[in-house]
Write a protein that holds these residues in place. Sequence first.
Motif, short mmCIF file in Angstrom:
data_model
loop_
_atom_site.label_atom_id
_atom_site.label_comp_id
_atom_site.label_asym_id
_atom_site.label_seq_id
_atom_site.Cartn_x
_atom_site.Cartn_y
_atom_site.Cartn_z
N LEU A 124 -9.92 -33.13 -38.60
CA LEU A 124 -8.92 -32.94 -39.66
C LEU A 124 -7.86 -31.94 -39.23
N TYR A 125 -8.31 -30.89 -38.54
CA TYR A 125 -7.35 -29.90 -38.05
C TYR A 125 -6.32 -30.56 -37.12
N LEU A 127 -5.44 -33.71 -37.00
CA LEU A 127 -4.54 -34.59 -37.75
C LEU A 127 -3.53 -33.77 -38.55
N ALA A 128 -3.99 -32.66 -39.16
CA ALA A 128 -3.10 -31.88 -40.01
C ALA A 128 -1.99 -31.24 -39.20
N ILE A 129 -2.37 -30.58 -38.09
CA ILE A 129 -1.34 -29.91 -37.29
C ILE A 129 -0.44 -30.97 -36.63
N SER A 131 0.42 -33.75 -37.82
CA SER A 131 1.36 -34.34 -38.77
C SER A 131 2.57 -33.44 -39.01
N MET A 132 2.51 -32.18 -38.54
CA MET A 132 3.64 -31.29 -38.74
C MET A 132 4.74 -31.50 -37.71
N VAL A 134 6.53 -33.95 -37.16
CA VAL A 134 7.67 -34.73 -37.64
C VAL A 134 8.80 -33.82 -38.15
#
Lengths: 349, 200
Positions: A124-125, A127-129, A131-132, A134
């Motif tokens: 999840l980490y 994916l979360a980082i 996604s930033m 963009v």
Amino acid sequence: MDAILQPFEQFFGPAWPAVWTLVKIVLILAPLMLAVAYLTYAERKVIAYMHVRLGPNRVGPLGLLQPIADGIKLMLKEVIIPSGANKALFIFAPILSMAPALAVWAAIPFADGWVLANIDAGLLYVLAIGSMGVYGIIIAGWASNSKYAFLGSMRSAAQMVSYEIAMGFGLLSVIMVSQSLNLSDIVRQQGTGWFADKGLGFLSWNWLPLLPMMLVYFISGVAETQRAPFDVVEGESEIVAGHMIEYSGMTFALFFLAEYANMILISTLASIMFLGGWLSPVGFLPDGFFWLALKIAFFLFVYLWIRATFPRYRYDQIMRLGWKVFVPLTLVWVLVVGVWMMSPWNIWK
Amino acid sequence: MDFKTFVFYFLSAILLFAAVRVITARNPVHAVLYLVLSFFTAGGLWLLLHAEFLAIMLVLVYIGAVMVLFLFVVMMLDINLERLRQGFWSNLWVGLPVAVLMVAEMALVLTGRYFGAEALPTPPPQPADYSNTKELGRIIYTDYVYPFELASVILLVAIIAAVALTLRRRKDTKYTDPSKQIAVKRNERVRMVSMPAEKE
């Protein structure tokens, strides 16, 4: 190892954990940057041979010093800031696309126990980082105050948000079968199973039971990194270079580095999720970082191969592939895996 | 002051600064970016409370998706700041009592018996292999399964409603069916004509 580190630990005292973490960060990032530099070289060479050309061969033997020369050139060039640009955000955008591309590597395991931060929800980490990233592109497009750049950033925002969904759902079935969000556990789980006990570990990896998800994940990954055939964001023939059009010198180089670092990241994640990370394919060979590097190199080659093979997608076709093909496919596959795991033929116990 | 307290005050300072800038920034794009910053620091504060799953979800959902669309929309708007500021003083008489009321409500809740620092102490430290995500899943799918299912149904209804509201078919759109495009045969597009070479 501990015996070697002992004197350093005494020397630094309470500051030692911070110093040691910094050393580890450098140990991850320095080879990564080198890999990025030589990935650009590999790309030019591989595509050149696919086109029956020679590729870079002037700087150093076989052109091996070409990436170094390119780096020096980019560093020495002037950074031009357009007069109508929003200066602070214009400078900030390349940093914002580079920082997440480097920060995600904190949770990536390179071999058993070789991980900077063994986060429980490591996937999840990432994916979360990830996604930033963009934001760098969107802000670059807006701050440049240029129509082409703005069009590029619009395209990229829509494309990245769409493919993130397919990517997330593709990884969901991996999470389901490994019952963990920790990347090291996901790899270890692939080392168990009927085939792994027989010494044929590569048949126990996730790629075989989850083959459609591997394809969806990798294709979404190509779209996510905005590489050909999904590179409408740059689209040289229509919008020149998209969000990067006003950037020069080192600010441009940062976008470039971020893109290649993200390519390596997607390849690494695909290797960890579906090809068993650092695990050796057969029982009689030892596990280790070597195997992970080999798998990453394979996926990177596929990246270049795709680029030399396929023409660019039209924008509406990209959206159709993401929303109407991948998202339904992954949703159905999550259901299939769920039913499979509840049935008596569950192979992941 | 130990390191954790320092981190808390550091993140809180950034969060307050960013939150204030969201409403004071003149440029709407800057305001959205400050909102992104405040979400990110709020995620950091949640991590301090051992809520790592929620913290990462905050970053993934709000920063990774919702705020991207926000930015997308705000960037395309041509907002006239003068007209936005026109009614400030006349609207203040409505806005101010609402704001005071909200602050009073928050104060009542936060200082009350059920929500004070004594009622909700810092969670005890967990062993290294403790999985926050697993515990959360266990609670959601056992104790709170009906509220959870209800929430998902409401969200589904909202999705369908949003699609139904914005779906409109234009008569003049050009659309080609991709499966038809792929199924095309050579003979349907190219006609081979055999003709003898012409000599002068």
